[in-house]
Design a protein around this motif. Structure first.
Motif, PDB file in Angstrom:
ATOM      1  N   VAL A  32     -39.050 -34.048 -22.160  1.00  0.00           N
ATOM      2  CA  VAL A  32     -38.970 -32.841 -21.319  1.00  0.00           C
ATOM      3  C   VAL A  32     -38.531 -31.661 -22.174  1.00  0.00           C
ATOM      4  N   GLU A  88     -35.163 -37.043 -17.294  1.00  0.00           N
ATOM      5  CA  GLU A  88     -35.363 -38.237 -18.123  1.00  0.00           C
ATOM      6  C   GLU A  88     -34.648 -39.450 -17.530  1.00  0.00           C
ATOM      7  N   SER A 121     -36.651 -40.438 -14.441  1.00  0.00           N
ATOM      8  CA  SER A 121     -37.946 -40.990 -14.847  1.00  0.00           C
ATOM      9  C   SER A 121     -37.814 -42.430 -15.325  1.00  0.00           C
ATOM     10  N   LYS A 144     -44.201 -29.082 -11.782  1.00  0.00           N
ATOM     11  CA  LYS A 144     -43.701 -29.481 -13.108  1.00  0.00           C
ATOM     12  C   LYS A 144     -42.834 -30.730 -13.019  1.00  0.00           C
ATOM     13  N   SER A 203     -44.899 -33.783 -12.026  1.00  0.00           N
ATOM     14  CA  SER A 203     -45.744 -34.250 -13.134  1.00  0.00           C
ATOM     15  C   SER A 203     -44.980 -35.213 -14.028  1.00  0.00           C
ATOM     16  N   HIS A 204     -43.723 -34.873 -14.317  1.00  0.00           N
ATOM     17  CA  HIS A 204     -42.899 -35.728 -15.178  1.00  0.00           C
ATOM     18  C   HIS A 204     -42.600 -37.072 -14.514  1.00  0.00           C
ATOM     19  N   THR A 236     -45.728 -39.335 -13.995  1.00  0.00           N
ATOM     20  CA  THR A 236     -46.183 -39.892 -15.284  1.00  0.00           C
ATOM     21  C   THR A 236     -45.339 -41.105 -15.648  1.00  0.00           C
TER      22      THR A 236
END
Length: 262
Positions: free
Chosen positions: A3, A50, A53, A211, A214-215, A218
């Motif tokens: 990121v 992070e 994610s 945004k 998207s992270h 993914t």
């Protein structure tokens, strides 16, 4: 993917709410005040993205579903597109009360949709009167609008991802009651203590929502890909073992036959 603070800045992720509307519990994530608006610390946002994610990737890898919730205008289409692309359930219309706490009833409504579809396939639908067909079609359309996106969710989700926890407070309460982990974009006007994985971010601008989504999507896609690779590897391993077993068995039979001939 890593990121970058610069990309978050360009997407306007740092813009919070008016200072008079803030929740003091968001203080650790606020960088400064500018023109009466709180500015979010994007370095902390990057770290939190992070962390979230990584956790979401593990949940996807375990085979559990992640339910996305966003009923505000700016987020609806983005969430439908991003969650749909990775085959995850989502709610972008009104949150159905008891969606989680009364999941059995919700599943019955989803099954009703499937029942109507079967009626149309086997011809039963055509035996109904014109008025009845119209009523059934309206019911099917209503169910599809509200629950079509969760048709494949056969059990409670492994996690919830929410855009705007103030707006989706009913979903938050239901998840808390069932101890379902909550991931969320949390703006400066909200209480982050309600969420297990906080992503401090502007939850009003479509660019910011896009945004962040998207992270996280993914990361979920990567978790799903790893799961598929592990399953394929396991199946290949089983197949190899079966071939070896058959070969050994065949070799043993040949040896026994040779011994008998001697």
């Amino acid at each position: 993917m890593a990121v970058e603070v610069k990309e978050l800045l360009e997407a306007g992720v740092h813009f919070g709410h008016l200072t008079r509307k803030w929740d003091p519990n968001m203080a650790p994530y606020v960088y400064m005040e500018r023109n009466g608006i709180h500015i979010i610390n994007l370095y902390k946002t990057a770290v939190k993205i992070e962390e979230a994610s990584e956790a979401l990737s593990k949940i996807a890898n375990s085979g559990r579903k992640i339910l996305f919730v966003a009923t505000k205008k700016q987020a609806k289409d983005i969430v439908a597109e991003k969650a749909g692309a990775i085959n995850m359930p989502y709610i972008t219309e009104r949150w159905p009360g008891g969606m989680l706490t009364n999941f059995v009833t919700i599943r019955k409504a989803v099954k009703k949709m499937a029942s109507i579809d079967r009626m149309k396939k086997d011809g039963t639908f055509l035996t109904l009167s014109k008025k009845e067909r119209l009523q059934v079609d309206r019911l099917r359309a209503k169910l599809e609008k509200n629950l079509g996106s969760i048709a494949d969710m056969t059990r409670l989700p492994g996690a919830l991802f929410v855009v705007d926890i103030k707006r989706e407070h009913i979903a938050i309460k239901e998840a808390q009651k069932l101890n379902i982990p909550i991931f969320a974009m949390v703006d400066t006007n909200s209480d982050p203590r309600q969420v297990d994985y906080v992503i401090p971010a502007n939850d009003d601008a479509s660019k910011s929502i896009d945004k962040i989504l998207s992270h996280v999507t993914t990361a979920i896609a990567n978790g799903l890909a790893d799961r598929k690779a592990e399953k394929d590897g396991f199946e290949d391993s089983d197949e190899s073992e079966e071939i070896v077993t058959k070969t050994k068995s065949k070799a043993t039979s040949v040896k026994v036959a040779a011994d008998e001939e001697e």
